[in-house]
Design an enzyme around this catalytic site. Structure first.
Site, short mmCIF file in Angstrom:
data_model
loop_
_atom_site.label_atom_id
_atom_site.label_comp_id
_atom_site.label_asym_id
_atom_site.label_seq_id
_atom_site.Cartn_x
_atom_site.Cartn_y
_atom_site.Cartn_z
N ARG A 225 0.85 -1.18 0.00
CA ARG A 225 0.00 0.00 0.00
C ARG A 225 0.89 1.24 0.00
O ARG A 225 1.92 1.28 0.68
CB ARG A 225 -0.93 0.03 1.24
N HIS A 273 0.71 -0.31 -10.36
CA HIS A 273 -0.21 -1.12 -9.56
C HIS A 273 -0.60 -2.41 -10.30
O HIS A 273 -1.78 -2.70 -10.50
CB HIS A 273 -1.47 -0.33 -9.20
#
Length: 310
Positions: A225, A273
């Protein structure tokens, strides 16, 4: 009795998920009506993603569970009523994808592959890397994804340490816990991999103080994250040479803005991502199994602990 299941993911995912979910529910003997639209008061289960059409859960008065299609639930916990069971996505496809990405980038650093990919510019410079058994790798976060990655790296012979907020016991992994355990894990981490959840307790896990604990020139890999890292502190550590290179897949703002210093930094690799993604076929298995369990009065898999935030 038929269970009413609302698919509240992205509209473009419905054509793929519909046949898979129906097949998996039927395989488990679950009678279910699966649709993208119901009267809210008739819905028993919501297959959910924040990118889907549902943002207000108030009208869903008979919900038995919300089944998230995402591994991370930091955006989901605040909106799903505390009285409704909430599960997060943990499936074999997600684990396999993350493990492959983590192992690939760890080996890239371990073998010094960037030197040859970028080219030696006519210099015959031989640098033979150590064997994996002589390389320390630390995985921060020992949930399903972190454990899978740590085990894969240990199987390749790396000296693998792991850290989690609560003590874990994993064969072949030196497990640490708590604030002092984090310091111990970082002090020997030639390569550190972040696979923690995004919670108030994990924000800025890598900051100026903890980055200073790493061996000089250590490598950072973050597929977890964005908020796990203090960006300013990491950039300073990269500039000073305390951190030799960072491969970052997740960021506080996504897409990463074009003006962000990570893009131009010579010792940062940005990936968009892509470390892992929910795979529809394996996700459908987990969702269907949780509906079967709920209908049978059995404990749900991967139930979110709201006190921990994951």
């Amino acid at each position: 009795m038929t269970a009413n299941v609302l698919f509240a993911g992205r509209a473009d995912g419905w054509p793929t998920y519909e046949p898979l979910l129906k097949a998996e529910l039927a395989r488990r003997g679950v009678e279910a009506d699966l649709r993208t639209g119901f009267a809210p008061e008739d819905v028993d289960y919501i297959v959910y993603a924040p990118s889907g059409p549902v943002s207000d859960f108030t009208p869903f008065t008979r919900l038995k569970a919300v089944l998230s299609m995402w591994a991370g639930v930091e955006k989901i916990v605040p909106v799903v009523p505390a009285s409704v069971p909430l599960t997060r996505m943990v499936d074999s496809g997600l684990e396999q994808g993350m493990t492959e990405w983590v192992v690939g980038h760890t080996l890239r650093y371990h073998l010094g592959m960037d030197t040859h990919i970028r080219g030696l510019n006519g210099r015959w410079h031989r640098h033979v890397p150590p064997l994996a058994k002589d390389r320390h790798v630390t995985v921060l976060g020992l949930g399903a994804l972190g454990t899978a990655a740590a085990k894969a790296l240990a199987a390749l012979g790396f000296q693998v340490s792991g850290w989690s907020r609560t003590q874990k016991e994993i064969e072949g992994i030196t497990c640490h816990a708590g604030p002092e355990g984090l310091k111990a894990a970082l002090r020997q981490a030639e390569i550190v991999i972040l696979l923690l959840p995004d919670t108030p307790a994990t924000e800025n896990t890598l900051n100026a103080e903890t980055l200073a604990l790493l061996p000089k020139g250590a490598k950072v890999i973050n597929p977890g994250r964005g908020p796990l890292i203090d960006d300013a502190a990491l950039l300073a550590a990269l500039d000073s040479g305390q951190v030799g290179h960072a491969t970052l897949d997740v960021f506080r703002v996504e897409p990463l803005p074009p003006e962000h210093p990570y893009w131009a930094h010579p010792n940062v690799t940005v990936t968009p991502h892509i470390a892992s993604e929910t795979r529809e076929s394996t996700a459908a298995e987990v969702i269907a199994e949780n509906i079967r369990r709920a209908e049978a009065g059995e404990p749900l898999l991967h139930l979110v602990d709201r006190s921990l935030g994951y």
